[in-house]
Design a protein around this motif. Structure first.
Motif, PDB file in Angstrom:
ATOM      1  N   GLY A  77       0.819  -1.197   0.000  1.00 54.32           N
ATOM      2  CA  GLY A  77       0.000   0.000   0.000  1.00 54.32           C
ATOM      3  C   GLY A  77       0.854   1.249   0.000  1.00 54.32           C
ATOM      4  O   GLY A  77       2.082   1.204  -0.129  1.00 54.32           O
TER       5      GLY A  77
ATOM      6  N   TRP B 247      -8.206   4.802   1.706  1.00 56.94           N
ATOM      7  CA  TRP B 247      -8.738   4.732   0.348  1.00 56.94           C
ATOM      8  C   TRP B 247      -8.732   3.301  -0.176  1.00 56.94           C
ATOM      9  O   TRP B 247      -7.716   2.613  -0.120  1.00 56.94           O
ATOM     10  CB  TRP B 247      -7.901   5.618  -0.569  1.00 56.94           C
ATOM     11  CG  TRP B 247      -8.174   5.478  -2.033  1.00 56.94           C
ATOM     12  CD1 TRP B 247      -7.316   4.996  -2.977  1.00 56.94           C
ATOM     13  CD2 TRP B 247      -9.367   5.843  -2.735  1.00 56.94           C
ATOM     14  NE1 TRP B 247      -7.896   5.034  -4.229  1.00 56.94           N
ATOM     15  CE2 TRP B 247      -9.164   5.555  -4.107  1.00 56.94           C
ATOM     16  CE3 TRP B 247     -10.599   6.376  -2.336  1.00 56.94           C
ATOM     17  CZ2 TRP B 247     -10.140   5.785  -5.069  1.00 56.94           C
ATOM     18  CZ3 TRP B 247     -11.573   6.609  -3.302  1.00 56.94           C
ATOM     19  CH2 TRP B 247     -11.336   6.318  -4.645  1.00 56.94           C
TER      20      TRP B 247
ATOM     21  N   HIS C 166      -9.241   1.515  -3.699  1.00 62.31           N
ATOM     22  CA  HIS C 166      -9.256   1.940  -5.098  1.00 62.31           C
ATOM     23  C   HIS C 166     -10.175   1.082  -5.957  1.00 62.31           C
ATOM     24  O   HIS C 166     -10.519  -0.052  -5.625  1.00 62.31           O
ATOM     25  CB  HIS C 166      -7.840   1.919  -5.673  1.00 62.31           C
ATOM     26  CG  HIS C 166      -7.225   0.555  -5.772  1.00 62.31           C
ATOM     27  ND1 HIS C 166      -7.536  -0.332  -6.772  1.00 62.31           N
ATOM     28  CD2 HIS C 166      -6.296  -0.067  -4.996  1.00 62.31           C
ATOM     29  CE1 HIS C 166      -6.831  -1.439  -6.623  1.00 62.31           C
ATOM     30  NE2 HIS C 166      -6.073  -1.319  -5.547  1.00 62.31           N
TER      31      HIS C 166
ATOM     32  N   PHE D  63      -8.217   7.960  -8.003  1.00 62.04           N
ATOM     33  CA  PHE D  63      -8.174   8.868  -6.857  1.00 62.04           C
ATOM     34  C   PHE D  63      -7.581  10.189  -7.336  1.00 62.04           C
ATOM     35  O   PHE D  63      -6.378  10.314  -7.542  1.00 62.04           O
ATOM     36  CB  PHE D  63      -7.320   8.284  -5.727  1.00 62.04           C
ATOM     37  CG  PHE D  63      -7.397   9.080  -4.452  1.00 62.04           C
ATOM     38  CD1 PHE D  63      -8.481   8.940  -3.616  1.00 62.04           C
ATOM     39  CD2 PHE D  63      -6.395   9.974  -4.107  1.00 62.04           C
ATOM     40  CE1 PHE D  63      -8.566   9.673  -2.437  1.00 62.04           C
ATOM     41  CE2 PHE D  63      -6.474  10.714  -2.935  1.00 62.04           C
ATOM     42  CZ  PHE D  63      -7.560  10.559  -2.097  1.00 62.04           C
TER      43      PHE D  63
ATOM     44  N   PHE E 156      -3.306  10.103   3.885  1.00 60.18           N
ATOM     45  CA  PHE E 156      -3.848   9.141   2.919  1.00 60.18           C
ATOM     46  C   PHE E 156      -3.229   7.778   3.175  1.00 60.18           C
ATOM     47  O   PHE E 156      -1.995   7.652   3.246  1.00 60.18           O
ATOM     48  CB  PHE E 156      -3.526   9.619   1.496  1.00 60.18           C
ATOM     49  CG  PHE E 156      -3.789   8.614   0.416  1.00 60.18           C
ATOM     50  CD1 PHE E 156      -4.995   8.608  -0.272  1.00 60.18           C
ATOM     51  CD2 PHE E 156      -2.823   7.676   0.047  1.00 60.18           C
ATOM     52  CE1 PHE E 156      -5.226   7.690  -1.296  1.00 60.18           C
ATOM     53  CE2 PHE E 156      -3.051   6.752  -0.965  1.00 60.18           C
ATOM     54  CZ  PHE E 156      -4.262   6.760  -1.638  1.00 60.18           C
TER      55      PHE E 156
ATOM     56  N   GLY F 293      -3.651   4.109   1.335  1.00 54.28           N
ATOM     57  CA  GLY F 293      -4.295   3.357   0.258  1.00 54.28           C
ATOM     58  C   GLY F 293      -3.722   1.959   0.131  1.00 54.28           C
ATOM     59  O   GLY F 293      -2.520   1.795  -0.059  1.00 54.28           O
ATOM     60  N   THR F 294      -4.568   0.968   0.241  1.00 54.80           N
ATOM     61  CA  THR F 294      -4.122  -0.411   0.050  1.00 54.80           C
ATOM     62  C   THR F 294      -4.094  -0.761  -1.427  1.00 54.80           C
ATOM     63  O   THR F 294      -4.875  -0.225  -2.224  1.00 54.80           O
ATOM     64  CB  THR F 294      -5.043  -1.396   0.786  1.00 54.80           C
ATOM     65  OG1 THR F 294      -4.575  -2.728   0.578  1.00 54.80           O
ATOM     66  CG2 THR F 294      -6.481  -1.300   0.279  1.00 54.80           C
TER      67      THR F 294
ATOM     68  N   VAL G  58      -7.934  -3.420   3.598  1.00 55.87           N
ATOM     69  CA  VAL G  58      -8.070  -2.015   3.980  1.00 55.87           C
ATOM     70  C   VAL G  58      -7.783  -1.827   5.468  1.00 55.87           C
ATOM     71  O   VAL G  58      -7.004  -0.947   5.870  1.00 55.87           O
ATOM     72  CB  VAL G  58      -9.484  -1.495   3.639  1.00 55.87           C
ATOM     73  CG1 VAL G  58      -9.658  -0.060   4.140  1.00 55.87           C
ATOM     74  CG2 VAL G  58      -9.739  -1.572   2.138  1.00 55.87           C
TER      75      VAL G  58
ATOM     76  N   GLY H 135     -14.115   4.754  -0.849  1.00 58.92           N
ATOM     77  CA  GLY H 135     -13.872   3.770  -1.891  1.00 58.92           C
ATOM     78  C   GLY H 135     -14.726   4.053  -3.109  1.00 58.92           C
ATOM     79  O   GLY H 135     -15.796   4.660  -3.010  1.00 58.92           O
TER      80      GLY H 135
ATOM     81  N   GLY I 177     -13.544  -0.531  -5.173  1.00 59.41           N
ATOM     82  CA  GLY I 177     -13.183   0.012  -3.870  1.00 59.41           C
ATOM     83  C   GLY I 177     -14.389   0.410  -3.039  1.00 59.41           C
ATOM     84  O   GLY I 177     -14.326   0.414  -1.803  1.00 59.41           O
TER      85      GLY I 177
END
Length: 580
Positions: A270, A287, A289, A311, A324, A326-327, A350, A373, A377
């Motif tokens: 991530g 987040w 995605h 994003f 932020f 994000g995975t 997540v 998401g 997501g």
């Protein structure tokens, strides 16, 4: 195939002209059918290729050259085509992959024999043999290397070669003997055809190599360390990340432990981004995605950390003083399989990314977290909200915002045949579900002729150039990829299991584009109606004129509303409930 070397003058008298003409006409008819008829079924593909190989073998035998060496090469090529026909008969039950292997090997071996036999030819006929054999060899290699394209293209290739062969035999049969013997233009016409075939083959090889080089590949960062703890949410590795990161921000890519399902450990990667100027712990935007693909190279941190997963608001997140996280999800970046639209794997990825990010002491992340998401997501965000109280009760989830979420999975799968390029998303779904669930199989739900296409598409990223080739191949078929209705049996059961129907304790926002062509509004309306009936509080907002990705683009009215809604959640304000 079929452009047997040796000049007309060196041919034996051979069988009667009527026989040669009949074989030539058959070759033209079968080849024309193969080259122009889309393959509606594996049975038709087998029948036409079988006929093509038989005609090619017979054609070699009725057009034998003078001289024992050249005759042996012609007989050998006839034997290769006959063996190819026999293999098609014997391997019928092995599926379309067997067809591709048989045809690829037949073209390859026949081409090699033709090139080898060119040593015995002279003048223009030597070039005919070299170019014809080289193109057949290259087409055979392409068939074996690119199976999803081969399932359609292979018939066209074999068909065109048969048409050229048949035309030559018909010409030989109808020309007077003296003109056939002394004619000047026949070999040169064949040379032109073989040259064109060779150029096409070389171009296809170059395109194939270029597309393969363009495929994204994870680097060593994503490789599992020698010792991996079983505890989920453990940070294993981190390093500074600079790709498309603003100057006023710091970023790290991370590798951490998670669980694919209960008791099944896995690794995920991530990205963490925070503003450089910050005072005290900052809130987290987690987040999830949208669809980028299902292969390891499709991770946003490998391709593009933000645009790949749609994003477009990093600047606004940082401007609000938020961080932020994000995975990439399991299987993107790390070893798969990727749990595409499988709720447990997505949601746990997540939650464990949030846990791991808190172990980056330099990031300064606080406890307050809001999950966002979009698309796939959005499905992951909803599952994150469902799982959080039991899987990660220590996390402070202040809200869940799902934009155009793939929430109603049966409706989504039903709608995909109506979406341009919907076969690509369908390939991700069916590949993920067949890998995860033993009772969902390719054999039951995907047509045999479409299986190579689906399997290969599932290994390509959404933004990968070669994906366009796969989609074009799928569109060339005149039947859907599905073997009957996909919403039946075990697949339908598994799709329903992955609808996020559990209660979400955090405030919930669902945003939907009124003109969404992928996740259609009617399907979202039905999902929200079901959640409201179950007692879930939902703030449901529909945005007129917005399609799937435009819903989350910077000029979308959903973005300022999302930012305002998030600010309210972090401030502890009471959420709106549109369920009535």
């Amino acid at each position: 195939m079929g452009d047997a070397p040796a000049s007309s003058a060196s041919r034996t008298s051979g069988p009667p002209r009527a026989v040669v003409a009949v074989v030539g006409v058959l070759a033209v008819l079968v080849g024309g059918w193969l080259a122009t008829r889309p393959f509606t079924s594996l049975a038709l593909l087998l029948l036409l290729l079988l006929a093509g190989f038989v005609v090619a073998a017979v054609s070699e035998l009725v057009d034998l050259p003078e001289g024992p060496t050249l005759r042996r090469f012609a007989v050998a090529r006839a034997g290769v085509y006959a063996l190819g026909a026999l293999a098609l008969v014997l391997w019928t039950g092995a599926g379309v992959r067997a067809v591709i292997v048989v045809v690829g090997l037949t073209l390859l071996i026949g081409g090699v024999l033709e090139v080898w036999g060119a040593r015995r030819e002279r003048g223009v006929e030597r070039w005919n043999a070299l170019l014809g054999g080289a193109s057949s060899t290259l087409f055979g290699l392409l068939a074996l290397a690119w199976p999803d394209v081969s399932v359609v293209v292979i018939g066209v290739l074999v068909g065109v070669r048969l048409v050229l062969l048949g035309a030559r035999l018909v010409w030989r049969a109808v020309r007077p003997v003296r003109a056939t013997t002394t004619g000047r233009w026949g070999p040169w016409v064949r040379l032109l055809g073989n040259a064109i075939a060779a150029v096409v083959a070389v171009l296809l090889v170059l395109v194939s190599l270029s597309l393969n080089r363009a495929a994204p590949t994870p680097d060593a960062f994503y490789t599992a360390p020698s010792s991996v703890p079983s505890e989920p949410g453990r940070l294993l590795r981190s390093e500074p990340y600079t790709t498309k990161i603003p100057d006023d921000a710091q970023a790290w890519r991370i590798l951490y432990t998670t669980t694919r399902d209960e008791g099944v450990p896995a690794l995920a990667s991530g990205l963490v981004v925070v503003p450089r100027q910050r005072s005290g712990p900052i809130p987290v935007i987690a987040w999830a995605h949208g669809t980028t693909g299902a292969a390891p190279g499709c991770a946003p941190t490998v391709i593009d950390p933000f645009e790949a997963g749609a994003f477009f608001t990093l600047d606004k997140v940082l401007a609000n003083g938020w961080g932020f996280v994000g995975t990439d999800y399991v299987g993107l970046g790390t070893t798969g399989p990727h749990p595409y639209l499988i709720g447990q794997g997505e949601g746990r990825s997540v939650l464990d990314a949030i846990r791991a990010a808190h172990q980056l002491t330099d990031a300064g992340l606080g406890e307050q977290t809001v999950v966002w998401g979009h698309s796939q997501g959005g499905h992951a965000a909803l599952w994150t909200g469902v799982l959080a109280p039991t899987y990660a009760p220590e996390l402070d989830i202040e809200g869940v915002a799902a934009l155009a979420p793939a929430s109603n999975l049966p409706a989504l799968v039903d709608h995909l045949p109506d979406v341009t390029g919907g076969e690509l998303f369908a390939s991700y779904v069916v590949d993920a579900y067949t890998r995860r669930y033993d009772d969902v199989t390719y054999r039951e739900y995907v047509r045999p002729g479409a299986q190579p296409i689906v399997r290969e598409m599932a290994q390509r990223c959404l933004a990968e150039p070669s994906t366009l080739v796969s989609v074009a191949t799928a569109l060339s078929l005149d039947k859907p990829i599905w073997a009957g209705d996909p919403n039946r049996g075990a697949f339908a059961t598994r799709l329903r299991e992955n609808i996020p129907t559990g209660r979400i304790e955090a405030p919930l926002l669902i945003g939907q584009g009124a003109d969404d062509s992928l996740v259609v509004r009617s399907a979202q309306d039905a999902y929200v109606e079901g959640r409201c009936a179950a007692g879930q509080q939902v703030d449901y907002r529909v945005y007129g004129g917005r399609d799937h990705v435009p819903l989350v683009e910077p000029d979308s009215p959903a973005i300022p509303e999302l930012l305002e809604w998030t600010t309210q959640r972090l401030a502890g304000e009471a959420p709106t409930d549109t369920c009535g």
